[in-house]
Design an enzyme around this catalytic site. Structure first.
Site, PDB file in Angstrom:
ATOM      1  N   GLU A  96      -4.996   2.429  -3.945  1.00 24.88           N
ATOM      2  CA  GLU A  96      -3.536   2.567  -3.955  1.00 24.88           C
ATOM      3  C   GLU A  96      -2.881   1.305  -3.415  1.00 24.88           C
ATOM      4  O   GLU A  96      -1.734   1.313  -2.980  1.00 24.88           O
ATOM      5  CB  GLU A  96      -3.102   3.783  -3.129  1.00 24.88           C
ATOM      6  CG  GLU A  96      -3.299   3.678  -1.639  1.00 24.88           C
ATOM      7  CD  GLU A  96      -4.698   4.065  -1.159  1.00 24.88           C
ATOM      8  OE1 GLU A  96      -4.855   4.283   0.046  1.00 24.88           O
ATOM      9  OE2 GLU A  96      -5.638   4.142  -1.979  1.00 24.88           O
ATOM     10  N   ASP A 126      -2.852  10.167  -9.651  1.00 21.34           N
ATOM     11  CA  ASP A 126      -2.841   9.130 -10.683  1.00 21.34           C
ATOM     12  C   ASP A 126      -1.448   8.960 -11.275  1.00 21.34           C
ATOM     13  O   ASP A 126      -0.986   7.833 -11.517  1.00 21.34           O
ATOM     14  CB  ASP A 126      -3.832   9.484 -11.788  1.00 21.34           C
ATOM     15  CG  ASP A 126      -5.283   9.360 -11.336  1.00 21.34           C
ATOM     16  OD1 ASP A 126      -5.528   8.750 -10.274  1.00 21.34           O
ATOM     17  OD2 ASP A 126      -6.162   9.870 -12.059  1.00 21.34           O
ATOM     18  N   HIS A 133      -6.204  14.850  -7.847  1.00 19.46           N
ATOM     19  CA  HIS A 133      -6.263  13.458  -8.306  1.00 19.46           C
ATOM     20  C   HIS A 133      -5.410  13.186  -9.546  1.00 19.46           C
ATOM     21  O   HIS A 133      -4.819  12.101  -9.655  1.00 19.46           O
ATOM     22  CB  HIS A 133      -7.719  13.054  -8.556  1.00 19.46           C
ATOM     23  CG  HIS A 133      -8.492  12.855  -7.288  1.00 19.46           C
ATOM     24  ND1 HIS A 133      -8.452  11.691  -6.563  1.00 19.46           N
ATOM     25  CD2 HIS A 133      -9.317  13.695  -6.598  1.00 19.46           C
ATOM     26  CE1 HIS A 133      -9.213  11.793  -5.490  1.00 19.46           C
ATOM     27  NE2 HIS A 133      -9.761  13.011  -5.483  1.00 19.46           N
ATOM     28  N   ASN A 138      -3.419  13.095  -2.881  1.00 19.29           N
ATOM     29  CA  ASN A 138      -4.604  13.500  -3.644  1.00 19.29           C
ATOM     30  C   ASN A 138      -5.181  14.811  -3.129  1.00 19.29           C
ATOM     31  O   ASN A 138      -5.547  15.705  -3.898  1.00 19.29           O
ATOM     32  CB  ASN A 138      -5.677  12.410  -3.573  1.00 19.29           C
ATOM     33  CG  ASN A 138      -5.481  11.323  -4.625  1.00 19.29           C
ATOM     34  OD1 ASN A 138      -4.835  11.540  -5.647  1.00 19.29           O
ATOM     35  ND2 ASN A 138      -6.034  10.152  -4.372  1.00 19.29           N
ATOM     36  N   ASP A 179       0.850  -1.191   0.000  1.00 19.13           N
ATOM     37  CA  ASP A 179       0.000   0.000   0.000  1.00 19.13           C
ATOM     38  C   ASP A 179       0.886   1.242   0.000  1.00 19.13           C
ATOM     39  O   ASP A 179       1.880   1.316   0.744  1.00 19.13           O
ATOM     40  CB  ASP A 179      -0.896  -0.012   1.237  1.00 19.13           C
ATOM     41  CG  ASP A 179      -1.914   1.117   1.230  1.00 19.13           C
ATOM     42  OD1 ASP A 179      -2.971   0.933   0.621  1.00 19.13           O
ATOM     43  OD2 ASP A 179      -1.630   2.178   1.827  1.00 19.13           O
TER      44      ASP A 179
END
Length: 341
Positions: free
Chosen positions: A255, A229, A225, A220, A212
Site C-alpha cells: 500500500e 484492492d 482483500h 483488508n 503510505d
C-alpha cells in the site's frame, strides 16, 4: 479468360490495409512499370492487385489502359493475346472495339508471400504483336518476380513493425502494476535512476515522496482483500491526479507509493505531497455501504537537502520521514532533514 472483375479477394497486408492501397502506387512499383514499358516497348505496363478497383478517373490514355487491365479477370497462368480484336472474349471489350483500340495484352501472375495469387503484371499496346518469344515470356516472369520480391519485403517490414509494436506493448505491460495501473516497483526504480542522472547533469534538484495508506491492514482484515484492492485503485487514481505528466507514480510496496519529482525542490515536493494528502482525505470511500475515511502519510527526500545522496539513500531518508509522520499521528507530511533520524 473473360472480361470483368473476378479472382481472389483483395489481399490484406499485416497493417490491415489492402495491398493495393499500400503498394500499387508505390515508387518501386512505378519503377518496375517504367522498366516494363521500356523493355517491351509497349504503351503501358500495369500492376494490378486482387479485386482492387481501377483508380478513379479515366482522363488520359494511361487511365484507360489501367482500367482495361483492372477489368480483365485474374489468371494463375501467363496470358498472351497477340491481337485482342480477334480474341474470342477480349474482342468484345469496349476498349478493343472502340477507342483506344487496344490490340496487344499480356499478363503474368504475381503471388504474395503466402503463395496465394495476389495480382498480375500486365502489358498493353495498341498494335498487334504476332511474335512474343520465349525470352519475352521469361522477361515478363522476371518482372513479376520483382513485384513479388517487393510484396515480400513489404510484408516483412509490416510484420516487423507489428512485432515491434507487440513487443513494446509487452514490455510496457511488464512495467505496469496489474492491479492499480501505475508503474510497478521495478519500473519506478528505473525511472528514479534515470531521472537522478538527468537532474544531476542538468544541475536541478530531484525530490521523491514515499506515501503510505494509513491503516490499510485494518481495511483488508475488516472488509476483505477485494475491498482493499478497490481502495488501492481509487487511491492510486487520486494520487495520479495530483502530479504533472513529467512526474511519475509507482507502487513501491503493498500500500506504499513512490512518487518521483524531477526538477522539484523539497518545498515543491511538500506542496505536492500536501495536495495528495488533502485529496485522499477529502473524499470518504464507500465499502459495503460503509463510509470509510481514508488518509495517507508521506515522507519527502530531496537532493537540495541531500546533494550527495544516492537514490537508495534518498528512499531511505524518505522512509524515515514517513515513519516520523506515522509516529506523529498519521495523515500528515514530513520532510527528511539532516537532523531527522
Amino acid at each position: 479468360m473473360t472480361a470483368g472483375t473476378s479472382g481472389r479477394a483483395d489481399v490484406v497486408a499485416p497493417s490491415g490495409l489492402p495491398l493495393a492501397a499500400c503498394i500499387e502506387s508505390d515508387q518501386q512499383m512505378q519503377r518496375i512499370r517504367r522498366l516494363g514499358k521500356k523493355l517491351f516497348n509497349v504503351s503501358n505496363c500495369v500492376i494490378v492487385f486482387g479485386d482492387a478497383p481501377a483508380p478513379a478517373g479515366v482522363d488520359t490514355m494511361a487511365d484507360i489502359e489501367t482500367a482495361f487491365c483492372h477489368e480483365i479477370s485474374a489468371s494463375e497462368h501467363p496470358v498472351v493475346v497477340a491481337d485482342a480484336s480477334i480474341h474470342r472474349s477480349l474482342g468484345q471489350h469496349r476498349h478493343v472495339t472502340g477507342g483506344p483500340h487496344i490490340r496487344f495484352y499480356a499478363s503474368h501472375p504475381v503471388y504474395g508471400p503466402d503463395k496465394a495469387l495476389a495480382g498480375r503484371i500486365c502489358l498493353v499496346d495498341h498494335s498487334p504483336r504476332p511474335v512474343f518469344r520465349e525470352s519475352d515470356r521469361q522477361s515478363l516472369a522476371d518482372l513479376a518476380a520483382l513485384v513479388e520480391r517487393e510484396l515480400e519485403m513489404r510484408f516483412m517490414n509490416a510484420s516487423q513493425l507489428a512485432l515491434e509494436k507487440k513487443n513494446k506493448n509487452l514490455r510496457r505491460k511488464s512495467l505496469i502494476d496489474p492491479l492499480i495501473g501505475t508503474w510497478n516497483r521495478g519500473a519506478i526504480m528505473r525511472i528514479l535512476t534515470i531521472e537522478a542522472i538527468r537532474c544531476d547533469n542538468a544541475g536541478v534538484p530531484l525530490s521523491l515522496i514515499v506515501a503510505d495508506l494509513d491503516y490499510f491492514k485494518r481495511i483488508n482484515d475488516t472488509y476483505g482483500h477485494p475491498a482493499g484492492d478497490a481502495v488501492l485503485v481509487k487511491v492510486a487514481s487520486r494520487l495520479r491526479s495530483c502530479i504533472r505528466p513529467q512526474e511519475a507514480l509507482g507502487r513501491y510496496g503493498g500500500e506504499e507509493f513512490l512518487i518521483v519529482l524531477p526538477g522539484s525542490s523539497h518545498k515543491t515536493a511538500e506542496a505536492v505531497a500536501e495536495r495528495m494528502r488533502a485529496t485522499i482525505a477529502a473524499q470518504p470511500e464507500a465499502i459495503n455501504d460503509v463510509s470509510l475515511n481514508l488518509t495517507i502519510s508521506a515522507g519527502i527526500a530531496s537532493t537540495d537537502l541531500f546533494p550527495t545522496a544516492t537514490t537508495e539513500e534518498l528512499i531511505s531518508r524518505a522512509d524515515v520521514a514517513l515513519y516520523a509522520a506515522k509516529d506523529a499521528g498519521r495523515n500528515r507530511v514530513m520532510t527528511a532533514t539532516p537532523d531527522l533520524s
